[in-house]
Structure formats: structure tokens, C-alpha cells
Design a protein around this motif. Structure first.
Motif, short mmCIF file in Angstrom:
data_model
loop_
_atom_site.label_atom_id
_atom_site.label_comp_id
_atom_site.label_asym_id
_atom_site.label_seq_id
_atom_site.Cartn_x
_atom_site.Cartn_y
_atom_site.Cartn_z
N ARG A 1 0.86 -1.18 0.00
CA ARG A 1 0.00 0.00 0.00
C ARG A 1 0.90 1.24 0.00
O ARG A 1 1.83 1.34 0.80
N GLY B 1 -5.69 -2.08 8.28
CA GLY B 1 -5.51 -2.77 7.00
C GLY B 1 -4.35 -3.74 7.08
O GLY B 1 -4.28 -4.57 8.00
N GLU C 1 -1.36 -0.39 8.83
CA GLU C 1 -2.16 0.56 8.09
C GLU C 1 -3.45 0.89 8.87
O GLU C 1 -4.10 0.00 9.42
N LEU D 1 -7.12 2.36 8.29
CA LEU D 1 -8.10 2.67 7.25
C LEU D 1 -9.03 3.80 7.68
O LEU D 1 -9.46 4.60 6.85
#
Length: 475
Positions: A356, A425, A433, A435
């Protein structure tokens, strides 16, 4: 006042020093008490900022180096090894002779079978000649029978009309019966010779089958390389006896020939990570024998059967279920393996399962779990009291209704820790991560682990100085 001053003047020097030190000590203690009172209920924490960065989710697994294509050569017959033409590590081409077993008896069987085939071929040739001769004799007898049969028909007509004597009529009848018997005999001889020919053909076929069998046994005393590659394992020596495989028991292991042009890392991935691994994903492979070097690879095969970690056996082989940890086999093909790599070397692979870019992220250790009831209780208590709530979770044990768990981080607002639920995430090496729930630049609590484990929602906090953080790490 004058009395006090006079008293002080009359004191000796050492008495004045002791008196001054006492006064300083009292003042210091007073200041310390004031500071400690101000710090009461304030939790020292480590803090950091919510940032944006590129995250890569990585699955790490260990295993060993294996060639993609290799052949284990086992014995196919009984015998003694009389010649080994290769050495371990030697490169071979397809069809090269690797090893020979003693072949005295198989060679004799081949010679005997070959002689039997030649004898059967001679017998077949004789049977074919006899059949042709009998067929020719049959054709001659048939022609003669047709001629005499015609004469016999005329003789019968003439005899009815009284144009020939009884003696001539009897002679023609005898001639007809003799020709018919000769024709029948010729037919029988053709059938007999045809049977002899069929028998000779069957004998030849049987002889050739025996020759094929004997030749196969002889061929199995010579072992050739089935592929181009390298001899990677050669555990046998000249003079040793070999046995073939019987039912479920494999034959004597002779050697392994491996094609080292395509090398793979066969690793075992934990069952909790295998769902993230897919064909075609990139990987970084390190080999213990080549330190400080990383090799690029690609996932080319993923096993579908779980392997019990303690034994390596497939769960399909077990009669009952097991709760032991399980792994799945994953094969990673190396792009440019080292030229001196050998099968069996220990290796570690890091498979990138997701990437990502420019995502909101926080350190993994900042993420924590709290019960819904604890958050609500802290807010109610804060609204009902002017002082800050206690910082220990031990003072607020969860009830049966307060068991819902929330995932989140602690934000620092106005000197207090505010629990903020988040949606996560992918997980990187040290970051995760986010979100939803956080924005870039917000200040969050990142440590220590002990503090995060016990910190309460709306507790007063202060950010530790670098010196305090180092002291905490040493503890």
C-alpha cells in the motif's frame, strides 16, 4: 531579633555550616513534595505522530533449497554394484551411464533367449515352406479330382445308355474314389501344415517375449541419467548389494540427479499466513551459506495439504484430527541463484503479500484492545468528578456486560489519553495501516508496552523526556 542575630554570630563555623545544610534540606524536601503532588495521577508515556508511508505486508517462512527437477534413482533388480562411473557433484547428460550392476546371469538369459528366437525363426521358415508345398499339392490334387470327376460323370451317362462295358464303368468309379481320397488327403495336409505354421508363429512370439524380458532385466543392470543435471547425492560404493522395491518398500537408493539450472526454495508457511500467499507474488530469499546476500524469487507453487509442524506429515495421513500447529508447503523459484548453491541449504524467504502506498500508519505497539465497558465507565467517572481518573485498569474490572472489545490507539489531547477506535488494514514489519479513525499528524501514545497494557481512557499523561525513555528501556 537582635538576640537571634547575636546567637547566630556566637555560633562556631561548623555549626553555621550544619545549620545552613539543614535549612537547604528542608527547602528541597518541600519542593520535592510539591512536585510529586503535582505529578500524582499523571502517567509518563512515549509518544509519536501518525504518519503516511508505503507499507509492505510480508510473510516470513524458513525451509531449504531444492532443485525444481530432480530424480531419485533406486535399484530395480538384485545384484552387486561392479562399476560407478560418476562422482558426487559431477555434471551428467541425459543417457550417460551412471552405474552398472553384475550382469552375468542376465546376459546368459539374453543369449539363451536370442538363440531360442533364432531356432523359432528357423522352425517358422520350415513351417511356411511345408504349408506352401501342401497348398501346391492340394491345388494339383483338386485339378486332378475335377478332371476325373468329369470323366466319372460321362461314364455314368454312357453306362446308362449301354455304350461302355461294366468293367470300364467300374474302373472309372474306382478312379473317381481314388482322386477324391487324394484331394481330401491334400486338404488335411494343408490344415495340418497351417497348424504347424501357427504353432511356429506362437513359439516365435513367445521366444521374442522371453528375449524382451531377459533384455529388460539386463538393461536394469545399467543405470543411465534420465535428465541433464548434477549428481547431488551418491551414498553407495562398488561391491555393495542392491535390492529392488517390493510392494510398499522402496528399492535400494543409489543416487540423486538434479537439474540445478532452476533452483527453488521450499519453505513452510504458517497456517495463519497461507491465506495471504498467492501465485506470482515476489519474494526475497536469503541462504544461510551466503550471508549478506538476498536473491529475488517468485511464488510458483502453493501446497493444499496441511503438514503437522512437529512431524512434517500430511494431515491426510492421520487417522484422527490434531490440534498441533500446521504449515503449508510453498515453493519459490529463484531468479538468479548462486552458481555454487547446493540442495538442502537452509533458507529464509520473505514473501510480499500486499503493498500500500501513501497510507496512514501507526507503530504496531501503539495498537491496543479495550473493553467497551471500561471506556464508558471512565467517561462517566470523568463527568462526575473534577479530578482525573486513576490510570490503572485494575481499579475497573470488567463486568459481564462490558466484554465487547474495541481495537484502537490512545490519542494525546489536553494532557489526557483519549482512546480512539480504528479500522486497520495490512501489517508491515513495524507499522500497521489505519483505514479509518486517525488523521496524519495526530499525536498518539506509542509506549511503553507496560503503560499501554494498563493505561485507562482519559487518564492524565505526560510525554517522557529522552533520558527517561532510555532509563525505561534499560529497566
Amino acid at each position: 531579633m537582635r538576640n537571634v542575630k547575636g546567637w547566630f554570630v556566637r555560633l562556631k563555623r561548623w555549626q553555621k555550616i550544619v545549620l545552613g545544610a539543614g535549612l537547604l534540606l528542608v527547602v528541597g524536601i518541600g519542593v520535592l513534595v510539591v512536585v510529586q503532588k503535582r505529578k500524582a495521577g499523571i502517567v509518563p508515556v512515549q509518544a509519536g505522530k501518525v504518519t503516511r508511508q508505503t507499507l509492505a505486508q510480508v510473510v516470513t517462512a524458513s525451509g531449504e533449497v531444492r532443485p525444481r527437477n530432480y530424480v531419485n534413482i533406486n535399484s530395480q533388480s538384485f545384484g552387486k554394484i561392479v562399476e560407478i562411473r560418476v562422482a558426487e557433484g559431477q555434471r551428467v547428460r541425459r543417457g550417460d551411464v551412471l552405474l552398472r550392476l553384475e550382469a552375468v546371469q542376465p546376459s546368459a538369459d539374453v543369449d539363451a533367449s536370442r538363440a531360442g528366437v533364432k531356432s523359432s525363426e528357423s522352425g517358422l521358415t520350415g513351417a511356411q515352406a511345408s504349408l506352401r508345398a501342401s497348398q501346391a499339392d492340394y491345388q494339383r490334387s483338386l485339378a486332378e479330382f475335377d478332371r476325373i470327376s468329369a470323366n466319372w460323370d460321362r461314364a455314368q451317362n454312357l453306362h446308362k445308355e449301354g455304350l461302355i462295358s461294366q468293367q470300364e464303368y467300374d474302373a472309372r468309379a474306382a478312379e473317381f474314389r481314388s482322386a477324391k481320397a487324394t484331394a481330401d488327403l491334400a486338404t488335411e495336409r494343408v490344415g495340418q501344415n497351417q497348424a504347424e505354421l501357427d504353432r511356429a508363429q506362437s513359439g516365435l512370439a513367445q521366444g521374442r517375449a522371453l528375449l524382451t524380458r531377459a533384455s529388460d532385466v539386463l538393461q536394469k543392470t545399467t543405470y543411465t541419467s534420465p535428465i541433464d543435471g548434477m549428481v547431488t547425492n551418491l551414498p553407495v560404493h562398488e561391491g555393495e548389494q542392491t535390492v529392488p522395491g517390493i510392494q510398499n518398500s522402496p528399492g535400494s537408493f543409489l543416487m540423486t540427479v538434479a537439474d540445478m539450472s532452476e533452483v527453488t526454495a521450499e519453505v513452510k508457511v504458517d497456517e495463519t499466513d497461507i491465506v495471504n500467499v498467492q501465485l506470482g507474488q515476489s519474494a526475497e530469499v536469503t541462504i544461510d551459506a551466503f550471508p549478506n546476500k538476498t536473491y529475488k524469487g517468485t511464488v510458483t507453487q502453493i501446497g493444499t495439504t496441511a503438514l503437522v509442524r512437529s512431524t512434517g506429515r500430511s494431515t491426510a495421513e492421520l487417522q484422527t484430527g490434531t490440534q498441533e500447529a500446521k504449515d503449508f508447503k510453498v515453493i519459490i523459484t529463484l531468479g538468479e541463484p548462486p552458481a555454487t548453491v547446493r540442495p538442502g541449504l537452509s533458507t529464509t524467504a520473505k514473501v510480499t503479500t500486499a503493498t500500500r502506498e501513501n497510507v496512514v500508519s501507526v507503530p504496531l505497539q501503539a495498537l491496543t484492545i479495550r473493553r467497551q465497558g471500561d471506556i464508558e465507565a471512565a467517561e462517566k467517572k470523568a463527568r462526575g468528578e473534577k479530578t482525573a481518573a486513576a490510570a490503572s485498569l485494575a481499579a475497573a474490572p470488567p463486568t459481564a456486560e462490558e466484554k465487547k472489545e474495541l481495537q484502537g490507539v490512545f490519542l494525546i489531547k489536553d494532557g489526557k489519553a483519549h482512546f480512539q477506535t480504528v479500522e486497520t488494514g495490512i501489517t508491515g514489519v513495524t507499522e500497521i495501516e489505519i483505514l479509518s479513525g486517525l488523521d496524519e499528524g495526530q499525536e498518539i501514545i506509542t509506549g511503553t508496552y507496560k503503560v499501554l497494557r494498563e493505561l485507562r481512557h482519559l487518564a492524565k499523561v505526560r510525554i517522557e523526556s529522552p533520558e527517561e525513555a532510555k532509563a525505561e528501556e534499560r529497566r
